[in-house]
Design a protein around this motif. Structure first.
Motif, mmCIF file in Angstrom:
data_model
loop_
_atom_site.group_PDB
_atom_site.id
_atom_site.type_symbol
_atom_site.label_atom_id
_atom_site.label_comp_id
_atom_site.label_asym_id
_atom_site.label_seq_id
_atom_site.Cartn_x
_atom_site.Cartn_y
_atom_site.Cartn_z
ATOM 1 N N MET C 218 -9.059 -7.004 -19.477
ATOM 2 C CA MET C 218 -8.701 -8.179 -18.684
ATOM 3 C C MET C 218 -8.261 -7.680 -17.306
ATOM 4 S SD MET C 218 -6.459 -10.513 -21.307
ATOM 5 C CE MET C 218 -7.392 -12.035 -21.252
ATOM 6 N N GLN C 238 1.137 -15.310 -12.090
ATOM 7 C CA GLN C 238 0.130 -14.315 -12.456
ATOM 8 C C GLN C 238 -0.909 -15.000 -13.321
ATOM 9 O OE1 GLN C 238 2.965 -11.328 -14.389
ATOM 10 N NE2 GLN C 238 1.971 -10.070 -12.843
ATOM 11 N N ARG C 282 13.883 -11.657 -9.662
ATOM 12 C CA ARG C 282 13.086 -12.558 -10.490
ATOM 13 C C ARG C 282 13.073 -13.955 -9.902
ATOM 14 N NH1 ARG C 282 15.545 -10.001 -14.881
ATOM 15 N NH2 ARG C 282 16.807 -11.817 -15.333
ATOM 16 N N GLY D 215 10.260 -9.421 -14.437
ATOM 17 C CA GLY D 215 10.056 -10.848 -14.191
ATOM 18 C C GLY D 215 8.610 -11.276 -14.211
ATOM 19 N N VAL D 216 7.815 -10.680 -15.106
ATOM 20 C CA VAL D 216 6.393 -11.049 -15.152
ATOM 21 C C VAL D 216 6.208 -12.461 -15.702
ATOM 22 C CG1 VAL D 216 5.516 -8.701 -15.367
ATOM 23 C CG2 VAL D 216 6.142 -9.984 -17.423
ATOM 24 N N LYS D 217 5.082 -13.067 -15.423
ATOM 25 C CA LYS D 217 4.789 -14.434 -15.840
ATOM 26 C C LYS D 217 3.774 -14.477 -16.981
ATOM 27 C CE LYS D 217 7.609 -16.137 -12.724
ATOM 28 N NZ LYS D 217 8.959 -16.591 -13.134
ATOM 29 N N MET D 218 3.322 -13.305 -17.414
ATOM 30 C CA MET D 218 2.473 -13.206 -18.599
ATOM 31 C C MET D 218 2.840 -11.918 -19.317
ATOM 32 S SD MET D 218 -1.289 -14.294 -17.208
ATOM 33 C CE MET D 218 -1.659 -15.638 -18.336
ATOM 34 N N ASP D 239 -5.024 -8.935 -24.748
ATOM 35 C CA ASP D 239 -4.862 -10.370 -24.500
ATOM 36 C C ASP D 239 -3.458 -10.613 -23.967
ATOM 37 O OD1 ASP D 239 -5.589 -12.999 -24.237
ATOM 38 O OD2 ASP D 239 -6.058 -13.309 -26.349
ATOM 39 N N VAL D 240 -3.255 -11.767 -23.421
ATOM 40 C CA VAL D 240 -1.967 -12.104 -22.815
ATOM 41 C C VAL D 240 -1.567 -13.510 -23.212
ATOM 42 C CG1 VAL D 240 -2.373 -10.662 -20.780
ATOM 43 C CG2 VAL D 240 -3.038 -13.070 -20.763
ATOM 44 N N ARG D 242 1.026 -16.714 -21.492
ATOM 45 C CA ARG D 242 1.841 -17.112 -20.343
ATOM 46 C C ARG D 242 3.304 -17.241 -20.773
ATOM 47 N NH1 ARG D 242 0.930 -18.891 -15.362
ATOM 48 N NH2 ARG D 242 -1.294 -18.469 -15.588
ATOM 49 N N ASN D 244 7.584 -17.723 -19.168
ATOM 50 C CA ASN D 244 8.320 -18.118 -17.970
ATOM 51 C C ASN D 244 9.769 -17.643 -18.043
ATOM 52 O OD1 ASN D 244 9.701 -19.860 -19.620
ATOM 53 N ND2 ASN D 244 8.605 -21.682 -18.965
ATOM 54 N N HIS D 245 10.544 -18.093 -17.101
ATOM 55 C CA HIS D 245 11.928 -17.639 -16.967
ATOM 56 C C HIS D 245 12.785 -17.994 -18.185
ATOM 57 C CE1 HIS D 245 11.500 -21.705 -15.233
ATOM 58 N NE2 HIS D 245 12.599 -21.925 -15.900
ATOM 59 N N GLU D 246 12.327 -18.900 -19.030
ATOM 60 C CA GLU D 246 13.127 -19.337 -20.175
ATOM 61 C C GLU D 246 13.308 -18.236 -21.217
ATOM 62 O OE1 GLU D 246 14.068 -22.768 -20.954
ATOM 63 O OE2 GLU D 246 13.417 -23.475 -18.993
ATOM 64 N N LEU D 247 12.503 -17.189 -21.145
ATOM 65 C CA LEU D 247 12.485 -16.222 -22.236
ATOM 66 C C LEU D 247 13.273 -14.959 -21.914
ATOM 67 C CD1 LEU D 247 8.747 -16.728 -23.157
ATOM 68 C CD2 LEU D 247 10.704 -17.498 -24.480
ATOM 69 N N ASP D 258 2.580 -12.912 -31.574
ATOM 70 C CA ASP D 258 1.326 -13.628 -31.787
ATOM 71 C C ASP D 258 0.155 -12.941 -31.107
ATOM 72 O OD1 ASP D 258 0.880 -15.764 -33.373
ATOM 73 O OD2 ASP D 258 0.561 -17.146 -31.714
#
Lengths: 290, 290, 290, 290
Positions: C218, C238, C282, D215-218, D239-240, D242, D244-247, D258
């Motif tokens: 990817m 991203q 972040r 602070g990645v988004k995926m 695979d990736v 998505r 967000n900041h909630e995690l 998963d």
């Protein structure tokens, strides 16, 4: 779950109007609750307001019943429809299956790994094939075959079991029978079904064959609450996977299994974490915060 | 395109049987062609064989006509249906639009960046709104309004333009009119339409409104060859984007624009790169190799 | 934008503690503001609370300055860090490019379609190649070439332009020069860059070549605020696309363009819609509600 | 597997040159083999040609040994590197785990459902925790604890087991120990590892913590053949998902499970279906045709 992670969750909906957020958050603040998380949504077309509030269970200084009565009075005043859940309660789940095992395996594994916080109290099937899996995991298994003639009788037996096991949620994990409107009506909002197609496309039987015939380039699966009309209930989650001309109907079915198990697990998890509010035929599914 | 990158492409289909690959590859080998890339597919349900062969144009020692006559004789012997394309030919494309500009902008930009190898020869619209874009990019623009009464007459004018501009491919980039069966029949396999819904779900008008009403959790777009029956033509590409309860029908429409332009561009590119073979109502779309 | 859609947006962050939501929502309620939308996030690791509040601009009965002074007093009391934005203000954007046009085209098209609510006030480039696009859209274009020796001087000219044009946001749309720490420091939180790789993988030059060498399946793109350290700024968005062995470094680059333009546009849109709060390295990016 | 579905699969690679396809397909045609499926790839940068040929096992009129000797002579002449596989052979798989069960459950379930055509011959772990799962499915379980001092000794025991059970493929299903170069060297191309990060980002320990910090988004997962250098082996699939900041880091880990199980299963399946050819540090993974 450590004590620190225990939460009280309120799911609230009402007609939209000014001041609900202020009134509700102040109500909890005045009773010394810390609002750990608060999510809202306004549907401007329906004029409807939805809210999910997560409280720290440490702040509970009354009985649960008192909290609910107390909040009930407030809710009446503002005309709120609401539910209250406690994250230390393990919902009791019945899984209904036929012959296909992939969703069943997946749900059991996720439960065992702690990702689905529930008890899988029993498995019901119209075929004997998957009893071996139930035995492996020591989950009670009930084989209740069904024919057109015996449908009412079989459903009565199913409902008796659900009551006897004190079931909160029924998961149709590729149960290849259509439940009667009477059944789904009685269990409204408490039956999650996985449909092996991207609804509203490919309703009914043999969605992978239909997908092949139409030559689609993605196939999907849809988890929804069962409603009286087949494949028409409120959608909880959907996902798809890219496919191409290389796949026959059987190939699509094999590839689709992965989407089915993922989508069903996500929907069941959202339900168990009290993140779903239904209104008419749609769902508000609040994001997870972990 | 440098000389090195020039390719001759054969698209072949026939009844499946032993020896086709051997016979075909040997035919080219004996004439000293290097097979740069060869892709095949067998549809076992239909008993149909599909092949795409890419040759290095350097190896062409005859005229193109001679090559085609020569191969034609071989194809007759094996009962192959085939087309031959040359990557140094720029297909002449007509874009038809109504009022929405996002697909038009996207196609022009991709053409200018060299990602769509074609000439955009003219733009036809039933509304005057997008003439300003045509002018910016100095592309001829024809405003041909249409009413129920004038439909046949307007389509005749469109077809005259397509002939006059020697058009190879028509792209319906959110052209909000239904072409008559006579039109689509005559241009079969040469009209690509973008439908703003995940076919076969949400056929017809207002798919985003339909998607909102049904409460879906993903919306999509579908690029397909136009056929005589509305929204039923062979699908070339589809894609989806995850949505949630936060989006109204207008919000879905805004989010969907991104999928529409991406899917349409991918489909047009696959067509221009001679990577699509149609059979009945399905497409074989061979992967890109770059 | 119709009057109905005009919004006042507060972005707030502070140390996490009980009662913030109640105090803030009550503050607005007491001044008769309807909270159209309220989103929150608590970072439990950092002990930090984030809130985005959207008000109906109709409810504004004072001047904007009075509102801000009034709220400022409240914010001081609770030690809030905050910004206030008005959705009827069009941010003034400068786009910086080099030779590659796909992101530039995409941003201009989205602005023209109304999806990016801003003015594209000028385009600055270290190469003359894209002036033709600026001219097509009648956007002022400044060609400011740069060498290692002239870097400081060129950046000074850039900053002069940004001031003269009263720029709010700089978008680096494949500007292939590294801005000096002095520049990025001065424009902190106001420069969005698109990196053509999935950060933190493939930092620095030639990410598509690096991706080919590593044989990834990817490839991706990353939009982030520029910071003093290269490719280290807070990530806004991203995305990735699946690739395979068929793609050479050039092929990856072509396929990657699509991800780059999409990710950059999403990040710029989130910024323009006042949906981003930065903390340390972040970002909290609140979802869109449309 | 019905007799109809039995296949002989040749994986071939060689220096690229004219005529390989013609020679090879003709070789099989002359011996009356039907080429059910043929996939090719040319890496123009490496000047390398790759081919996967699927034959109908019905057409086998000699012993397997004769076929291989016969083809071996042809391969020598053309300087081909090749392997031959038979789809009726069930590869013998060893799964190595530590404490985390999600990948193990998933692999066993997929094997039981028939999606992974193999025998899971034994499970080896450096912790006793997952023995209960092995027992449920009656798979031999070997608990081989390891310390820095006992590493060589423990690996020797592992290798003895792999030999005794005649293992073809080792799957590291979240085995949290680094295998020695001697081990990976000896089992080159026969150990598949799942790394819980999107390589080459987040190598080494605690990738989810690293992902949170950056602070990645995926977030993603990578299945690769183990090589002598940690996390550097040829990638099979990635695979990736998505985020967000909630995690939090723990939230990322939960969501990542998963992706891990999906990616690992896909990679193991590709290996078992003889769809992977390695060259240097990259893989050619041919698409599935079902």
């Amino acid at each position: 779950m450590t004590d620190n992670q225990k939460k009280i969750i309120f799911l609230i909906q009402c007609e939209d109007r000014k001041g609900i957020l202020s009134a509700t958050s102040t109500w909890f603040f005045q009773r010394s609750y810390n609002i750990v998380h608060c999510q809202q949504h306004t549907d401007n077309i329906e004029g409807r307001y939805f809210m999910r509030i997560e409280l720290d269970m440490h702040d509970l200084k009354t009985t649960r019943k008192e909290l609910e009565e107390d909040f009930g009075a407030f809710a009446n005043q503002y005309n709120l429809t609401w539910e209250c859940h406690y994250s230390d309660y393990n919902a009791r789940v019945a899984i209904m299956v036929s012959k296909t095992s992939h969703c069943l395996y997946d749900l059991i594994a996720r439960k065992n790994e702690g990702d689905l916080k529930c008890d899988i109290s029993l498995i019901i099937s119209n075929h004997p094939d998957l009893e071996v899996i139930a035995n492996q995991f020591r989950i009670p298994f009930y084989y209740l075959p069904v024919t057109n003639e015996s449908k009412a009788e079989q459903e009565a037996k199913v409902m008796t079991l659900l009551k006897r096991f004190d079931i909160d949620l029924v998961v149709l994990a590729r149960y290849m029978q259509i439940l009667s409107p009477a059944f789904t009506h009685q269990w409204q909002g408490k039956i999650i079904n996985i449909h092996h197609g991207f609804l509203p496309a490919f309703q009914g039987a043999n969605p992978y064959r239909q997908a092949y015939e139409r030559g689609v380039k993605m196939i999907g699966a849809t988890a929804h609450y069962a409603s009286e009309e087949l494949d028409q209930g409120p959608i909880i989650d959907q996902d798809v996977v890219r496919v191409n001309h290389e796949l026959s109907p059987n190939g699509l079915r094999d590839v689709g299994k992965d989407v089915e198990r993922r989508v069903l697990a996500k929907a069941v998890q959202a339900h168990l974490e009290s993140r779903i509010i239904m209104f008419k035929n749609r769902t508000v599914v609040f994001d997870v915060e972990r």
